[in-house]
Scaffold this motif. Structure first.
Motif, PDB file in Angstrom:
ATOM      1  N   LYS A   1       0.819  -1.215   0.000  1.00  0.00           N
ATOM      2  CA  LYS A   1       0.000   0.000   0.000  1.00  0.00           C
ATOM      3  C   LYS A   1       0.852   1.263   0.000  1.00  0.00           C
ATOM      4  CE  LYS A   1      -4.070  -2.005   2.215  1.00  0.00           C
ATOM      5  NZ  LYS A   1      -4.965  -1.979   3.406  1.00  0.00           N
ATOM      6  N   HIS A   2       2.110   1.137   0.359  1.00  0.00           N
ATOM      7  CA  HIS A   2       3.006   2.293   0.358  1.00  0.00           C
ATOM      8  C   HIS A   2       3.722   2.460  -0.979  1.00  0.00           C
ATOM      9  CE1 HIS A   2       2.524   3.328   4.581  1.00  0.00           C
ATOM     10  NE2 HIS A   2       2.502   2.035   4.834  1.00  0.00           N
ATOM     11  N   ILE A   3       3.452   1.565  -1.931  1.00  0.00           N
ATOM     12  CA  ILE A   3       4.040   1.672  -3.267  1.00  0.00           C
ATOM     13  C   ILE A   3       2.912   2.047  -4.226  1.00  0.00           C
ATOM     14  CG2 ILE A   3       5.281   0.472  -5.112  1.00  0.00           C
ATOM     15  CD1 ILE A   3       6.434  -1.392  -2.978  1.00  0.00           C
ATOM     16  N   PRO A   4       2.898   3.260  -4.775  1.00  0.00           N
ATOM     17  CA  PRO A   4       1.790   3.683  -5.631  1.00  0.00           C
ATOM     18  C   PRO A   4       1.473   2.732  -6.782  1.00  0.00           C
ATOM     19  CG  PRO A   4       3.105   5.583  -5.046  1.00  0.00           C
ATOM     20  CD  PRO A   4       3.824   4.383  -4.503  1.00  0.00           C
ATOM     21  N   LEU A   5       2.483   2.099  -7.361  1.00  0.00           N
ATOM     22  CA  LEU A   5       2.213   1.153  -8.448  1.00  0.00           C
ATOM     23  C   LEU A   5       1.742  -0.200  -7.938  1.00  0.00           C
ATOM     24  CD1 LEU A   5       4.996   1.849 -11.104  1.00  0.00           C
ATOM     25  CD2 LEU A   5       2.647   2.700 -11.008  1.00  0.00           C
ATOM     26  N   GLY A   6       1.815  -0.417  -6.631  1.00  0.00           N
ATOM     27  CA  GLY A   6       1.186  -1.581  -6.018  1.00  0.00           C
ATOM     28  C   GLY A   6       1.831  -2.920  -6.269  1.00  0.00           C
ATOM     29  N   ARG A   7       3.110  -2.929  -6.592  1.00  0.00           N
ATOM     30  CA  ARG A   7       3.789  -4.207  -6.862  1.00  0.00           C
ATOM     31  C   ARG A   7       5.279  -4.034  -6.647  1.00  0.00           C
ATOM     32  NH1 ARG A   7       6.796  -4.071 -11.469  1.00  0.00           N
ATOM     33  NH2 ARG A   7       6.281  -2.518 -13.048  1.00  0.00           N
ATOM     34  N   PRO A   8       6.000  -5.134  -6.444  1.00  0.00           N
ATOM     35  CA  PRO A   8       7.463  -5.049  -6.432  1.00  0.00           C
ATOM     36  C   PRO A   8       7.989  -4.884  -7.848  1.00  0.00           C
ATOM     37  CG  PRO A   8       6.780  -7.318  -6.175  1.00  0.00           C
ATOM     38  CD  PRO A   8       5.520  -6.496  -6.142  1.00  0.00           C
ATOM     39  N   GLY A   9       9.208  -4.383  -7.954  1.00  0.00           N
ATOM     40  CA  GLY A   9       9.847  -4.283  -9.262  1.00  0.00           C
ATOM     41  C   GLY A   9      10.510  -5.590  -9.651  1.00  0.00           C
ATOM     42  N   THR A  10      11.105  -5.602 -10.828  1.00  0.00           N
ATOM     43  CA  THR A  10      11.803  -6.788 -11.320  1.00  0.00           C
ATOM     44  C   THR A  10      13.270  -6.457 -11.553  1.00  0.00           C
ATOM     45  OG1 THR A  10      11.477  -6.299 -13.678  1.00  0.00           O
ATOM     46  CG2 THR A  10       9.690  -7.494 -12.523  1.00  0.00           C
ATOM     47  N   PRO A  11      14.140  -7.460 -11.515  1.00  0.00           N
ATOM     48  CA  PRO A  11      15.558  -7.218 -11.820  1.00  0.00           C
ATOM     49  C   PRO A  11      15.759  -6.602 -13.201  1.00  0.00           C
ATOM     50  CG  PRO A  11      15.311  -9.334 -10.737  1.00  0.00           C
ATOM     51  CD  PRO A  11      13.923  -8.843 -11.028  1.00  0.00           C
ATOM     52  N   GLU A  12      14.909  -6.973 -14.140  1.00  0.00           N
ATOM     53  CA  GLU A  12      15.035  -6.442 -15.496  1.00  0.00           C
ATOM     54  C   GLU A  12      14.761  -4.935 -15.529  1.00  0.00           C
ATOM     55  OE1 GLU A  12      14.888 -10.608 -15.465  1.00  0.00           O
ATOM     56  OE2 GLU A  12      13.356  -9.232 -14.681  1.00  0.00           O
ATOM     57  N   GLU A  13      13.861  -4.469 -14.652  1.00  0.00           N
ATOM     58  CA  GLU A  13      13.583  -3.031 -14.599  1.00  0.00           C
ATOM     59  C   GLU A  13      14.774  -2.256 -14.041  1.00  0.00           C
ATOM     60  OE1 GLU A  13       8.760  -2.718 -14.256  1.00  0.00           O
ATOM     61  OE2 GLU A  13       9.831  -3.634 -12.561  1.00  0.00           O
ATOM     62  N   ILE A  14      15.508  -2.858 -13.116  1.00  0.00           N
ATOM     63  CA  ILE A  14      16.754  -2.234 -12.657  1.00  0.00           C
ATOM     64  C   ILE A  14      17.777  -2.272 -13.785  1.00  0.00           C
ATOM     65  CG2 ILE A  14      18.585  -2.266 -10.937  1.00  0.00           C
ATOM     66  CD1 ILE A  14      15.761  -1.584  -9.886  1.00  0.00           C
ATOM     67  N   GLY A  15      17.801  -3.379 -14.524  1.00  0.00           N
ATOM     68  CA  GLY A  15      18.714  -3.492 -15.662  1.00  0.00           C
ATOM     69  C   GLY A  15      18.480  -2.411 -16.702  1.00  0.00           C
ATOM     70  N   GLU A  16      17.227  -2.060 -16.948  1.00  0.00           N
ATOM     71  CA  GLU A  16      16.918  -1.001 -17.913  1.00  0.00           C
ATOM     72  C   GLU A  16      17.472   0.338 -17.439  1.00  0.00           C
ATOM     73  OE1 GLU A  16      15.732  -1.022 -20.863  1.00  0.00           O
ATOM     74  OE2 GLU A  16      14.887  -3.035 -21.071  1.00  0.00           O
ATOM     75  N   ALA A  17      17.365   0.598 -16.134  1.00  0.00           N
ATOM     76  CA  ALA A  17      17.893   1.852 -15.595  1.00  0.00           C
ATOM     77  C   ALA A  17      19.411   1.906 -15.715  1.00  0.00           C
ATOM     78  CB  ALA A  17      17.459   2.016 -14.140  1.00  0.00           C
ATOM     79  N   VAL A  18      20.073   0.775 -15.437  1.00  0.00           N
ATOM     80  CA  VAL A  18      21.527   0.715 -15.586  1.00  0.00           C
ATOM     81  C   VAL A  18      21.915   0.921 -17.048  1.00  0.00           C
ATOM     82  CG1 VAL A  18      23.566  -0.759 -15.382  1.00  0.00           C
ATOM     83  CG2 VAL A  18      21.853  -0.740 -13.558  1.00  0.00           C
ATOM     84  N   LEU A  19      21.185   0.292 -17.943  1.00  0.00           N
ATOM     85  CA  LEU A  19      21.453   0.460 -19.374  1.00  0.00           C
ATOM     86  C   LEU A  19      21.385   1.936 -19.759  1.00  0.00           C
ATOM     87  CD1 LEU A  19      21.831  -0.523 -22.301  1.00  0.00           C
ATOM     88  CD2 LEU A  19      19.347  -0.922 -22.370  1.00  0.00           C
ATOM     89  N   PHE A  20      20.354   2.636 -19.302  1.00  0.00           N
ATOM     90  CA  PHE A  20      20.222   4.047 -19.626  1.00  0.00           C
ATOM     91  C   PHE A  20      21.414   4.848 -19.114  1.00  0.00           C
ATOM     92  CE2 PHE A  20      18.639   8.268 -18.142  1.00  0.00           C
ATOM     93  CZ  PHE A  20      18.603   8.869 -19.398  1.00  0.00           C
ATOM     94  N   LEU A  21      21.806   4.645 -17.864  1.00  0.00           N
ATOM     95  CA  LEU A  21      22.909   5.418 -17.288  1.00  0.00           C
ATOM     96  C   LEU A  21      24.264   5.009 -17.843  1.00  0.00           C
ATOM     97  CD1 LEU A  21      21.752   5.721 -13.568  1.00  0.00           C
ATOM     98  CD2 LEU A  21      21.695   7.486 -15.359  1.00  0.00           C
ATOM     99  N   SER A  22      24.322   3.876 -18.538  1.00  0.00           N
ATOM    100  CA  SER A  22      25.557   3.416 -19.175  1.00  0.00           C
ATOM    101  C   SER A  22      25.630   3.811 -20.639  1.00  0.00           C
ATOM    102  CB  SER A  22      25.670   1.888 -19.077  1.00  0.00           C
ATOM    103  OG  SER A  22      25.622   1.449 -17.738  1.00  0.00           O
TER     104      SER A  22
END
Length: 259
Positions: free
Chosen positions: A214-235
């Protein structure tokens, strides 16, 4: 996203873990050669075998000799190092207790890996990056608890907060040399470790998962792949003017309090 990392070499620590696998899969899919670095030798080999161009190395980021061997193998194999992703880290499961009773040895273990180890790893990896004079990227995997503290995990909170400010300091120092340094602050990510805490049927705090969501507006945990996308962008070349920033990938957790 898609980006051209052809010819780039990315050294990723903690690459055999859940988030690590998500990171290396996205970087490799966009053309980077990957150094799969982990203290888990078998896990590093398994991950490397799944990638088109990867070198598995065993590294304990608390140990200078171990780091030196891993970086030396990287340069011997690829001749360069362009991207460092400091992903290796630990938290505690058995000792979720108040600061006044937190075990000293557990404090040293967590801070020794999450903050000291990152510092040691970065120092050694910067040597070939700076010597080459081609610039580069450093991406530190922090946590939302480095932005907003949580209870019962004081060393993890302290280490991740320290990592965030270290990231900013590195950005000031390395930016003039062409190396951009940024951090990612993951929220709750679905991994084997978080299944033991929240998301598995026998998770330690499974009864609190619904309230937690309930404290996460999107209502779910993230995935490792979503962190991977962020790393890809910053790289990637697309983030060439981003330096010293902390990108929260948390479903909105740190945006504010959900009533």
């Amino acid at each position: 996203m898609r980006s051209d990392l052809t010819g780039k070499v990315a050294f990723v620590t903690g690459a055999a873990g859940g988030i690590g696998r998500g990171i290396v899969s996205r970087l490799a899919a966009n053309g980077a050669s990957i150094v799969v670095a982990d203290i888990n030798e078998e896990g590093a080999r398994d991950v490397a075998a799944s990638l088109p161009d990867a070198l598995p190395v065993t590294v304990d980021i608390r140990d200078a000799d171990s780091i030196d061997r891993a970086v030396s193998r990287t340069i011997e194999t690829y001749g360069r190092l362009d991207i460092l992703v400091n992903n290796a880290g630990v938290n505690t499961q058995a000792h979720r207790v108040n600061v006044d009773t937190f075990p000293i040895e557990e404090w040293h273990r967590i801070v020794g890996i999450d903050l000291d180890g990152l510092f040691f790893m970065t120092q050694r990896a910067l040597e070939p990056m700076l010597a080459a004079g081609r610039g580069g990227r450093v991406v530190n995997i922090a946590s939302v608890v480095g932005l907003a503290a949580m209870r019962l995990q004081s060393p993890f909170v302290a280490a991740k907060a320290g990592m965030i400010h270290l990231t900013r300091s590195m950005a000031l120092e390395l930016g003039p040399k062409g190396i951009a340094t940024n951090a990612i602050a993951p929220g709750s990510i679905m991994t084997e470790a978080t299944k033991l805490l929240f998301y598995g049927e026998k998770g330690q705090f499974q009864s609190k998962t619904a309230a937690f969501m309930k404290h996460i507006p999107l209502g779910r945990p993230g995935t490792p792949e979503e962190i991977g996308e962020a790393v890809l962008f910053l790289s990637s070349p697309e983030s060439s003017y981003i330096n010293g920033q902390v990108l929260a990938v948390d479903g909105g957790w740190t945006a504010g309090y959900m009533m």
